[in-house]
Structures are given as structure tokens and as C-alpha cells.
Write a protein that holds these residues in place. Sequence first.
Motif, PDB file in Angstrom:
ATOM      1  N   UNK A 115      -8.882 -28.818 -60.193  1.00  9.96           N
ATOM      2  CA  UNK A 115      -9.598 -27.902 -59.305  1.00  9.96           C
ATOM      3  C   UNK A 115     -10.351 -28.664 -58.221  1.00  9.96           C
ATOM      4  N   UNK A 116     -10.910 -29.813 -58.574  1.00  7.91           N
ATOM      5  CA  UNK A 116     -11.601 -30.626 -57.571  1.00  7.91           C
ATOM      6  C   UNK A 116     -10.624 -31.120 -56.511  1.00  7.91           C
ATOM      7  N   UNK A 117      -9.434 -31.521 -56.951  1.00  6.05           N
ATOM      8  CA  UNK A 117      -8.409 -31.979 -56.008  1.00  6.05           C
ATOM      9  C   UNK A 117      -8.032 -30.874 -55.025  1.00  6.05           C
ATOM     10  N   UNK A 118      -7.727 -29.691 -55.566  1.00  8.54           N
ATOM     11  CA  UNK A 118      -7.314 -28.575 -54.708  1.00  8.54           C
ATOM     12  C   UNK A 118      -8.449 -28.113 -53.807  1.00  8.54           C
ATOM     13  N   UNK A 119      -9.678 -28.126 -54.344  1.00  5.80           N
ATOM     14  CA  UNK A 119     -10.814 -27.688 -53.541  1.00  5.80           C
ATOM     15  C   UNK A 119     -11.060 -28.583 -52.347  1.00  5.80           C
ATOM     16  N   UNK A 120     -11.073 -29.897 -52.561  1.00  7.10           N
ATOM     17  CA  UNK A 120     -11.301 -30.826 -51.452  1.00  7.10           C
ATOM     18  C   UNK A 120     -10.111 -30.869 -50.511  1.00  7.10           C
ATOM     19  N   UNK A 121      -8.910 -30.667 -51.034  1.00  4.23           N
ATOM     20  CA  UNK A 121      -7.732 -30.574 -50.176  1.00  4.23           C
ATOM     21  C   UNK A 121      -7.857 -29.394 -49.223  1.00  4.23           C
ATOM     22  N   UNK A 122      -8.247 -28.236 -49.771  1.00  2.00           N
ATOM     23  CA  UNK A 122      -8.392 -27.043 -48.936  1.00  2.00           C
ATOM     24  C   UNK A 122      -9.486 -27.174 -47.908  1.00  2.00           C
ATOM     25  N   UNK A 123     -10.631 -27.732 -48.306  1.00  2.00           N
ATOM     26  CA  UNK A 123     -11.739 -27.891 -47.360  1.00  2.00           C
ATOM     27  C   UNK A 123     -11.343 -28.805 -46.213  1.00  2.00           C
ATOM     28  N   UNK A 124     -10.680 -29.913 -46.541  1.00  2.00           N
ATOM     29  CA  UNK A 124     -10.298 -30.873 -45.505  1.00  2.00           C
ATOM     30  C   UNK A 124      -9.224 -30.298 -44.593  1.00  2.00           C
ATOM     31  N   UNK A 125      -8.318 -29.503 -45.143  1.00  6.67           N
ATOM     32  CA  UNK A 125      -7.274 -28.898 -44.311  1.00  6.67           C
ATOM     33  C   UNK A 125      -7.838 -27.893 -43.319  1.00  6.67           C
ATOM     34  N   UNK A 126      -9.055 -27.387 -43.582  1.00  2.94           N
ATOM     35  CA  UNK A 126      -9.671 -26.451 -42.646  1.00  2.94           C
ATOM     36  C   UNK A 126     -10.178 -27.141 -41.386  1.00  2.94           C
ATOM     37  N   UNK A 127     -10.060 -28.447 -41.320  1.00  8.09           N
ATOM     38  CA  UNK A 127     -10.525 -29.184 -40.149  1.00  8.09           C
ATOM     39  C   UNK A 127      -9.328 -29.592 -39.292  1.00  8.09           C
ATOM     40  N   UNK A 128      -8.898 -28.750 -38.359  1.00 11.64           N
ATOM     41  CA  UNK A 128      -7.698 -29.043 -37.576  1.00 11.64           C
ATOM     42  C   UNK A 128      -7.900 -30.136 -36.548  1.00 11.64           C
ATOM     43  N   UNK A 129      -9.136 -30.564 -36.312  1.00  8.79           N
ATOM     44  CA  UNK A 129      -9.351 -31.647 -35.353  1.00  8.79           C
ATOM     45  C   UNK A 129      -8.721 -32.946 -35.848  1.00  8.79           C
ATOM     46  N   UNK A 130      -8.418 -33.029 -37.146  1.00  2.54           N
ATOM     47  CA  UNK A 130      -7.780 -34.230 -37.668  1.00  2.54           C
ATOM     48  C   UNK A 130      -6.396 -34.424 -37.058  1.00  2.54           C
ATOM     49  N   UNK A 131      -5.608 -33.365 -36.984  1.00  2.00           N
ATOM     50  CA  UNK A 131      -4.271 -33.499 -36.411  1.00  2.00           C
ATOM     51  C   UNK A 131      -4.354 -33.785 -34.917  1.00  2.00           C
ATOM     52  N   UNK A 132      -5.355 -33.215 -34.239  1.00  2.00           N
ATOM     53  CA  UNK A 132      -5.549 -33.527 -32.828  1.00  2.00           C
ATOM     54  C   UNK A 132      -5.904 -34.998 -32.666  1.00  2.00           C
ATOM     55  N   UNK A 133      -6.726 -35.499 -33.581  1.00  2.00           N
ATOM     56  CA  UNK A 133      -7.119 -36.909 -33.559  1.00  2.00           C
ATOM     57  C   UNK A 133      -5.895 -37.811 -33.693  1.00  2.00           C
ATOM     58  N   UNK A 134      -5.058 -37.543 -34.687  1.00  2.00           N
ATOM     59  CA  UNK A 134      -3.891 -38.387 -34.896  1.00  2.00           C
ATOM     60  C   UNK A 134      -2.924 -38.307 -33.706  1.00  2.00           C
ATOM     61  N   UNK A 135      -2.708 -37.093 -33.205  1.00  2.00           N
ATOM     62  CA  UNK A 135      -1.781 -36.937 -32.097  1.00  2.00           C
ATOM     63  C   UNK A 135      -2.265 -37.664 -30.851  1.00  2.00           C
ATOM     64  N   UNK A 136      -3.545 -37.526 -30.553  1.00  2.00           N
ATOM     65  CA  UNK A 136      -4.087 -38.152 -29.348  1.00  2.00           C
ATOM     66  C   UNK A 136      -4.177 -39.672 -29.485  1.00  2.00           C
ATOM     67  N   UNK A 137      -4.548 -40.144 -30.667  1.00  2.00           N
ATOM     68  CA  UNK A 137      -4.781 -41.568 -30.871  1.00  2.00           C
ATOM     69  C   UNK A 137      -3.493 -42.376 -30.903  1.00  2.00           C
ATOM     70  N   UNK A 138      -2.495 -41.865 -31.604  1.00  2.00           N
ATOM     71  CA  UNK A 138      -1.289 -42.654 -31.814  1.00  2.00           C
ATOM     72  C   UNK A 138      -0.132 -42.190 -30.932  1.00  2.00           C
ATOM     73  N   UNK A 139       0.238 -40.927 -31.063  1.00  2.00           N
ATOM     74  CA  UNK A 139       1.417 -40.461 -30.339  1.00  2.00           C
ATOM     75  C   UNK A 139       1.186 -40.390 -28.844  1.00  2.00           C
ATOM     76  N   UNK A 140      -0.042 -40.146 -28.443  1.00  2.00           N
ATOM     77  CA  UNK A 140      -0.324 -40.065 -27.010  1.00  2.00           C
ATOM     78  C   UNK A 140      -0.076 -41.360 -26.283  1.00  2.00           C
TER      79      UNK A 140
END
Length: 209
Positions: A115-140
Motif C-alpha cells: 500500500x505504501x508503494x502504490x500510495x507514493x506511486x500515485x502521489x508522485x504521478x500526480x506531478x506532471x511537471x516531472x515529464x516536462x522536466x525530462x522532456x525539456x532537459x534531455x530531449x530538448x
Amino acid sequence: MTAALVAGLLAGYGIAVPVGAVATYLVSLTARTSLRTGVCAALGVATADGLYALVATVGGSAVAALLRPVLEPLRWAAALVLVTLAVRGAVTAVRRYRGHRLATRDAPPPPSPARAYLGLLGITLLNPTTVVYFAALVLGTRAEEAVRPLEQGVFVLAAFAASASWQLLLAGGGALLGRALTGHRGRLLTALVSSGVISALAVRMLVTP
């Protein structure tokens, strides 16, 4: 290959090291439960970072542009979840402190590792700025050249490993904190401080563009 590995490690640490609300909750959760639960929660955070690294690597800036219109609702949802966790943690701590003699009867069971794994997974997935960060930092920076699937895989695994190593370090710190603060007042104090910090960081998440 080496460039993809280094880029993944740097990207993973870059998104994981800044201590925010999720990291604060991870430390608090481990301090209140066990190292095993904290490790599972840490891997949940790292899994979310790895998934976002994968999405950013495969979809690139197109995914970031697609998420931009819903960034604000997701940010509010993430903040709401964190504030709820903060309030619940504070209320539970106060109740346990006031009736610590009955705590073993009335205290809700701690979350299981799964439950702790799924809970922290869900909370972190609610932060879409992470994918923007990766896209801008590396792929850009590599928009003009194709990225081979093998390099994509190395980048994603390196980002996951970097994030996991940092989150596990935080969980270890939470376990040490939990062993050091065994008294009722110590548990109350750390729970209230943690709830306050999580609430402040959740508010900051909303006011920071």
C-alpha cells in the motif's frame, strides 16, 4: 551509450534531490512505520520518476505540450492529496498523544509495504511537471538527432536508479529518525512538524508557476 547513462543519472538526481512534499512525507512515513515500508514507498516514487522518464523519452516535447493544458488541475489534485495526508497525520498524532494508553487499541494499522508503494506511486504521478522536466532537459537538447531505443532504455534505467538511490537514502534517514524518537512527545512533535512542512510545500506547489 555513456552519454545516455550520464544524462539519465543527472536527470534522475536532478528531479529527486530537491526535497519537496513527497520526500518529506516519505521520511515521515518511514519514521512512523518501518524501514521495509519506507523502502517500498521510496521505490514507488522512483517508479513514477522512471515512468515519466520513459514517457518523455518516447513522446518527447509532444507529450509535454499535451499535458500543459491539464497541468493546473493536476497540480491542484496533488496539493489536495498532500494536504489531506498532512491533516490526517496531525490529527492522528494528536489523538495518539492524548490517549496514548489506548493507542494500541485505537490506532489505525500502519500501511502495508504494498500500500505504501502504490500510495507514493500515485502521489508522485500526480506531478506532471516531472515529464516536462525530462522532456525539456534531455530531449530538448537532442531534437535534431534520433535517439536509438537502446539509448532510451539506458536513460530510463539510469534515471530510475538515480531516483531510487536518493529515495532509499531518505527512507533510511526516516528509519533512523523513527528509532531515535520513541517517546510520545517526540512522535507528536515530528508528526506536527512534518504535517506543517507538507502543507507549506503543497501551498507552494500551487503558487509557484
